[in-house]
Design an enzyme around this catalytic site. Structure first.
Site, mmCIF file in Angstrom:
data_model
loop_
_atom_site.group_PDB
_atom_site.id
_atom_site.type_symbol
_atom_site.label_atom_id
_atom_site.label_comp_id
_atom_site.label_asym_id
_atom_site.label_seq_id
_atom_site.Cartn_x
_atom_site.Cartn_y
_atom_site.Cartn_z
ATOM 1 N N SER A 196 12.452 -20.405 17.242
ATOM 2 C CA SER A 196 11.137 -20.177 17.846
ATOM 3 C C SER A 196 10.293 -21.396 17.511
ATOM 4 O O SER A 196 10.021 -21.670 16.354
ATOM 5 C CB SER A 196 10.497 -18.902 17.287
ATOM 6 O OG SER A 196 10.293 -19.008 15.900
ATOM 7 N N HIS A 230 15.396 -14.139 15.906
ATOM 8 C CA HIS A 230 16.372 -14.465 14.865
ATOM 9 C C HIS A 230 17.493 -13.435 14.769
ATOM 10 O O HIS A 230 18.365 -13.560 13.921
ATOM 11 C CB HIS A 230 15.688 -14.593 13.502
ATOM 12 C CG HIS A 230 14.881 -15.840 13.362
ATOM 13 N ND1 HIS A 230 14.143 -16.134 12.237
ATOM 14 C CD2 HIS A 230 14.695 -16.886 14.208
ATOM 15 C CE1 HIS A 230 13.536 -17.298 12.410
ATOM 16 N NE2 HIS A 230 13.855 -17.762 13.597
ATOM 17 N N GLU A 251 10.285 -11.775 11.167
ATOM 18 C CA GLU A 251 10.699 -11.767 9.766
ATOM 19 C C GLU A 251 9.922 -10.737 8.963
ATOM 20 O O GLU A 251 8.708 -10.602 9.125
ATOM 21 C CB GLU A 251 10.483 -13.151 9.130
ATOM 22 C CG GLU A 251 11.270 -14.259 9.794
ATOM 23 C CD GLU A 251 10.915 -15.626 9.247
ATOM 24 O OE1 GLU A 251 10.131 -15.686 8.278
ATOM 25 O OE2 GLU A 251 11.410 -16.621 9.787
ATOM 26 N N GLU A 299 18.890 -16.331 9.268
ATOM 27 C CA GLU A 299 18.320 -16.740 7.986
ATOM 28 C C GLU A 299 18.819 -15.894 6.823
ATOM 29 O O GLU A 299 18.241 -15.906 5.738
ATOM 30 C CB GLU A 299 16.794 -16.722 8.072
ATOM 31 C CG GLU A 299 16.294 -17.712 9.118
ATOM 32 C CD GLU A 299 14.796 -17.779 9.235
ATOM 33 O OE1 GLU A 299 14.107 -17.022 8.524
ATOM 34 O OE2 GLU A 299 14.312 -18.587 10.036
ATOM 35 N N ASP A 315 6.454 -12.492 9.463
ATOM 36 C CA ASP A 315 6.277 -13.551 10.454
ATOM 37 C C ASP A 315 6.362 -12.855 11.798
ATOM 38 O O ASP A 315 7.441 -12.479 12.247
ATOM 39 C CB ASP A 315 7.358 -14.624 10.332
ATOM 40 C CG ASP A 315 7.256 -15.668 11.445
ATOM 41 O OD1 ASP A 315 6.279 -15.619 12.219
ATOM 42 O OD2 ASP A 315 8.149 -16.529 11.550
ATOM 43 N N GLU A 366 2.258 -14.377 9.079
ATOM 44 C CA GLU A 366 2.404 -15.662 9.769
ATOM 45 C C GLU A 366 2.360 -15.443 11.279
ATOM 46 O O GLU A 366 2.964 -14.503 11.792
ATOM 47 C CB GLU A 366 3.741 -16.288 9.353
ATOM 48 C CG GLU A 366 4.072 -17.604 10.006
ATOM 49 C CD GLU A 366 5.456 -18.083 9.605
ATOM 50 O OE1 GLU A 366 6.093 -18.775 10.416
ATOM 51 O OE2 GLU A 366 5.908 -17.761 8.485
ATOM 52 N N ASP A 396 1.857 -21.269 11.859
ATOM 53 C CA ASP A 396 3.099 -22.022 12.038
ATOM 54 C C ASP A 396 3.081 -22.653 13.428
ATOM 55 O O ASP A 396 2.749 -23.818 13.591
ATOM 56 C CB ASP A 396 4.298 -21.102 11.850
ATOM 57 C CG ASP A 396 5.621 -21.777 12.178
ATOM 58 O OD1 ASP A 396 5.659 -23.017 12.261
ATOM 59 O OD2 ASP A 396 6.636 -21.077 12.371
ATOM 60 N N LYS A 424 6.651 -27.481 8.053
ATOM 61 C CA LYS A 424 8.032 -27.715 8.479
ATOM 62 C C LYS A 424 8.178 -29.201 8.789
ATOM 63 O O LYS A 424 7.542 -29.702 9.719
ATOM 64 C CB LYS A 424 8.365 -26.879 9.717
ATOM 65 C CG LYS A 424 8.412 -25.378 9.456
ATOM 66 C CD LYS A 424 8.643 -24.612 10.750
ATOM 67 C CE LYS A 424 8.847 -23.125 10.498
ATOM 68 N NZ LYS A 424 8.934 -22.350 11.766
ATOM 69 N N HIS A 470 11.739 -23.760 5.635
ATOM 70 C CA HIS A 470 12.990 -24.124 6.303
ATOM 71 C C HIS A 470 12.845 -23.928 7.810
ATOM 72 O O HIS A 470 11.776 -23.596 8.306
ATOM 73 C CB HIS A 470 14.128 -23.246 5.769
ATOM 74 C CG HIS A 470 13.938 -21.785 6.074
ATOM 75 N ND1 HIS A 470 14.938 -20.849 5.926
ATOM 76 C CD2 HIS A 470 12.868 -21.071 6.537
ATOM 77 C CE1 HIS A 470 14.490 -19.651 6.274
ATOM 78 N NE2 HIS A 470 13.241 -19.771 6.644
ATOM 79 N N LYS A 521 9.332 -20.825 1.825
ATOM 80 C CA LYS A 521 9.975 -19.863 2.714
ATOM 81 C C LYS A 521 11.316 -20.465 3.105
ATOM 82 O O LYS A 521 11.371 -21.426 3.864
ATOM 83 C CB LYS A 521 9.084 -19.657 3.937
ATOM 84 C CG LYS A 521 9.557 -18.605 4.889
ATOM 85 C CD LYS A 521 8.555 -18.477 6.024
ATOM 86 C CE LYS A 521 9.271 -18.113 7.293
ATOM 87 N NZ LYS A 521 8.385 -18.061 8.443
#
Length: 434
Positions: free
Chosen positions: A42, A157, A166, A207, A244, A291, A318, A343, A371, A394
């Protein structure tokens, strides 16, 4: 001697089996640095460009031979002929930005530029005989980060029918990083047992978190709380929760459309209703960080969310900020969010990454080093988190070596720092009224 004599890139694979860029840098004294570049699933629309070949006959179009060629045929000659010192990090980064000449690194590719940037830093650390975190942060880099452990994967994910991407646990009550990692691992294994007893899948997502078919968001949250308690810890005291939402993945035409991931039972919410919904979850559960609770372009929604719960919940940008100082400065000026996700491949150089962290910290925003869903064995982000005293990292769940590699590196760093190592726990959330 610190002069760079060789820069070489190759195409390798990331944790999803997709090609990525690896870069090696060598100096005339034999100092060596290697870097592997991560990749996101994403992505924010304002991120620096990840250059892919687009040749469908090879790696389904995801090859990175163009980015590799840009390192070997354009960047490398510029560095070698310019007799750059490996210690000239800022000069090298600025040279690559100028060489690219676009606002989003679309010509050479952020994946090409970043690989060189990190490899240069690693070679410099090797030249000086220092760990990377010490080279990047000097004597003051000593704070171990609170890990945000993504133990349930949803959204883009995984195949789980949950919109939020997340569901994380944060062991803020631990006194050391080593202890926080143990707590998280015990919760992870208790969660696996609970899922198995319910007849739910225990396969993991990109993840390393579980991706079972929960009945919805609240079912996921309550199951995680059950796992925290089963491991012997107190939710809301020793261990907090985080989301997230990755809201940009299900936002369209002014509507947060949960049905994109949750099917016909998924709600459709306006910005105001999305704010209300997130506030209800915060009121009900021990959530300390959210997030991308709103879409990256819904700045009015972000403003509402920040005004409503920003004093008690970390609101991390983010896709909103994409590690970009220009966008972050606008957010700070307008009181949008109170934290930035960092990031390295969103912006493309270490220099710009450190600029973003510094800007956030000076403004009272936290910086969470992160990450990507497509990772490698490279552990640079662990060193960055300590070097900058970011206080939070994270880097996935408690499975998959591409995630565990970062945790293991943090264990090594904590050991090396010995009595000077700090783990601030809840104090790392200095942006909240605790």
């Amino acid at each position: 001697m610190p002069i760079i004599t060789d820069v070489y890139a190759r195409e390798v694979l990331d944790s999803r089996g997709n090609p990525t860029v690896e870069v090696e840098v060598l100096t005339e004294s034999g100092a060596f640095g290697r870097a592997l570049v991560p990749s996101g699933a994403s992505t924010g629309e304002h991120e620096a460009v990840e250059l892919r070949d687009g040749d469908k006959s090879r790696y389904l179009g995801k090859g990175v031979t163009k980015a590799v060629e840009n390192v070997n045929e354009i960047i490398a000659p510029e560095i070698i002929e310019g007799e750059f010192s490996v210690l000239d990090q800022v000069s090298i980064d600025k040279m690559m930005i100028a060489l690219d000449g676009t606002p989003n690194k679309g010509k050479l590719g952020a994946n090409a530029i970043l690989g060189v940037s990190i490899a240069v830093a690693r070679a410099a650390a090797d030249l000086l005989g220092q760990p990377l975190y010490k080279y990047l942060g000097g004597f003051n880099g000593k704070q171990l980060p609170v890990p945000m452990m993504n133990i349930v994967n949803g959204g883009s994910h995984s195949d789980a029918p949950i919109a939020f991407q997340e569901f994380m646990i944060l062991p803020v009550g631990a006194t050391t990083f080593k202890e926080s990692l143990r707590w998280g691992t015990e919760i992870f294994h208790n969660l696996k047992s609970i899922l198995s007893k319910r007849g739910l899948e225990t396969a993991v997502g990109d993840e390393g978190g579980f991706a079972p078919k929960f009945e919805g968001t609240e079912d996921a949250v309550e199951t995680i709380i059950q796992a925290i308690e089963a491991a012997g810890y107190k939710p809301g005291e020793e261990v907090f929760l985080g989301f997230d939402c990755a809201s940009s993945e299900f936002y369209e035409n002014g509507v947060y459309d949960y049905s994109k991931f949750e099917g016909e039972h998924g709600a459709k919410r306006t910005a105001a209703e999305q704010v209300d919904y997130l506030e209800q979850l915060v009121d009900k559960y021990p959530i300390i960080t959210i997030e991308d609770g709103m879409d990256e372009n819904d700045w009015d929604g972000w403003k509402q969310l920040t005004e409503r719960i920003g004093d008690r919940v970390q609101l991390v940008g983010d896709d909103l900020f994409v590690t970009n100082t220009e966008i972050l400065a606008k957010g700070i000026e307008n009181g949008i969010g109170n934290s930035i996700l960092i990031k390295v491949n969103q912006i493309g150089t270490l220099t710009e990454t450190f600029d973003a962290i510094e800007m956030a910290q000076k403004a009272g925003y936290t910086a969470v080093v992160s990450h990507r869903s497509g990772e490698t064995e490279d552990t640079t982000i662990a060193d960055i988190a300590v070097a900058t005293n970011a206080g939070q990292i994270k880097t996935g769940s408690l499975s998959r070596t591409d995630r565990i590699a970062k945790y293991n590196q943090l264990l090594r760093i904590e050991d090396e720092l010995f009595e000077t190592a700090k783990y601030d726990g809840i104090k790392s959330f200095y942006n909240l009224d605790k």
